[in-house]
Design a protein around this motif. Structure first.
Motif, mmCIF file in Angstrom:
data_model
loop_
_atom_site.group_PDB
_atom_site.id
_atom_site.type_symbol
_atom_site.label_atom_id
_atom_site.label_comp_id
_atom_site.label_asym_id
_atom_site.label_seq_id
_atom_site.Cartn_x
_atom_site.Cartn_y
_atom_site.Cartn_z
ATOM 1 N N LYS A 82 6.726 37.158 46.191
ATOM 2 C CA LYS A 82 8.062 36.575 46.108
ATOM 3 C C LYS A 82 8.826 37.155 44.913
ATOM 4 O O LYS A 82 10.025 37.422 44.997
ATOM 5 N N ASP A 258 2.396 30.470 59.404
ATOM 6 C CA ASP A 258 3.553 31.105 58.785
ATOM 7 C C ASP A 258 4.562 31.599 59.816
ATOM 8 O O ASP A 258 5.770 31.620 59.551
ATOM 9 N N ARG A 261 6.926 28.784 60.616
ATOM 10 C CA ARG A 261 7.934 28.411 59.609
ATOM 11 C C ARG A 261 8.669 29.627 59.042
ATOM 12 O O ARG A 261 9.378 29.510 58.038
ATOM 13 N N ASP A 262 8.495 30.784 59.683
ATOM 14 C CA ASP A 262 9.219 32.010 59.303
ATOM 15 C C ASP A 262 8.978 32.410 57.848
ATOM 16 O O ASP A 262 9.909 32.762 57.121
ATOM 17 N N THR A 263 7.721 32.361 57.423
ATOM 18 C CA THR A 263 7.354 32.831 56.076
ATOM 19 C C THR A 263 6.258 33.875 56.238
ATOM 20 O O THR A 263 5.115 33.667 55.839
ATOM 21 N N TRP A 266 3.902 37.625 53.546
ATOM 22 C CA TRP A 266 2.688 37.683 52.731
ATOM 23 C C TRP A 266 2.037 39.071 52.817
ATOM 24 O O TRP A 266 2.182 39.774 53.811
#
Length: 350
Positions: A82, A258, A261-263, A266
């Motif tokens: 991030k 993920d 939730r559109d994350t 990684w």
């Protein structure tokens, strides 16, 4: 409370080698502070909702700790990937933590963690901070541990096994294997100063777990899932009830969490462990993910626990009630002391 003395308790000036994991959406200023007040060491994590929200968590921590100004006896955890995003707004969150004088910074899951370690150390040098901010780095392999020690001179290594809740390497070994491997590799290095303390992380939720890893040579344990049922945890009531109702087998690993939730930014090979939910099983069986995401969103609005992503490790099974964080620390510590005493009582002269 009696004191368990290890390398980590001496380094941090704490009474028990229990460290709260920096869990996004769970470890806020209240939980981190209460763990530290109870004799352990608490990390908070930004929920990545902006600087103002993170600043609020520091206000909460200062109020609970009765530290209106000056350094704070807690840490803050950050995701390397991030921070490494182009023009990342999350760098400001790291800088805010340093401005608040946190005792430690925890870094994980990045391609260039050395860059952020340098940022922390440059901040300390420019500000004249003494003692300097401690650097914790989370590792999933022996090779990562050796890089963190030899190249970055980190202060603490967090050995995260496959049992861990939240995110971790999908190919990490069990923590019971990883910790001895890292300790052995560090001890085999040519003498270049004392190696950093190693903390065990992954599925650890009892005093028996803590005492076992202290016996193996770890300096302490990182505890995450057990604190998800702390009264101060930021999890919703729906998530806390799901944790209490879960069995040990309920916590599963998948990349689908993920995707839902559109994350999905990684690093390669990193997935998450959370409580099993029908949506994950459906996507893994070939269902259209766009449709499943709509169904999950609708279920979440209704408060349906099966539509909520609830990160948790394999230590979730024995958790059956809400408690203040200070009581959880005390129970873990007292049980570990009892196990350690019982172990020594088994020894005798031949």
């Amino acid at each position: 409370m009696s004191t368990i003395k290890t390398a980590i308790t001496r380094l941090l000036g704490i009474k028990t080698p229990i460290v709260l994991a920096p869990m996004g959406g769970a470890s806020g200023g209240a939980l981190a502070s209460e763990v530290s007040l109870a004799g352990g060491f608490g990390f908070l994590s930004p929920a990545y909702t902006g600087v103002d929200k993170f600043r609020d968590e520091f206000h909460i921590a200062r109020s609970i700790l009765n530290r209106p100004s000056g350094p704070l006896p807690i840490g803050a955890g950050f995701l390397g990937w991030k921070l490494e995003e182009e023009r990342s707004p999350h760098v400001a969150l790291l800088e805010l933590a340093l401005e608040n004088g946190v005792q430690a910074i925890w870094l994980s899951f990045g391609e260039d963690l050395g860059r952020w370690i340098d940022l922390v150390r440059n901040h300390d040098q420019k500000s004249g901070k003494t003692p300097s901010t401690l650097i914790f780095v989370q590792v999933n392999t022996v090779e990562e541990a050796l890089i963190a020690f030899k190249n970055w001179k980190v202060d603490v290594l967090v050995a995260q096994g496959i049992e861990s809740g939240g995110h971790g390497s999908a190919s990490a070994p069990p923590v019971f294997n990883l910790v001895p491997q890292i300790l052995s590799a560090l001890s085999a290095l040519p003498s270049s100063g004392a190696p950093p303390p190693v903390l065990a992380a992954g599925g650890l939720s009892s005093g028996a777990h803590l005492s076992a890893f202290l016996t193996l040579g770890a300096a302490g344990a990182v505890v995450g899932t057990r604190f998800l049922v702390a009264e101060e945890c930021q999890y919703s009531d729906v998530q806390k009830r799901a944790i209490i109702a879960a069995k040990s087998s309920s916590a599963v690993r998948s990349y689908v969490f993920d995707k839902l939730r559109d994350t999905t930014g990684w690093p390669a090979g990193v997935n998450g462990r959370a409580l099993a939910m029908p949506a994950v099983e459906a996507v893994e069986s070939g269902a259209d993910i766009a449709k499943v995401k709509e169904e999950v969103a609708e279920g979440a609005k209704r408060g349906d626990p099966s539509s909520s992503i609830t990160w948790a490790g394999t230590g979730v099974g024995p958790l059956y009630r809400l408690q203040p964080a200070k009581d959880i620390v005390r129970e873990l510590h007292d049980a570990a002391v009892a196990y350690l005493k019982a172990s020594s009582a088994l020894l005798g002269d031949a």
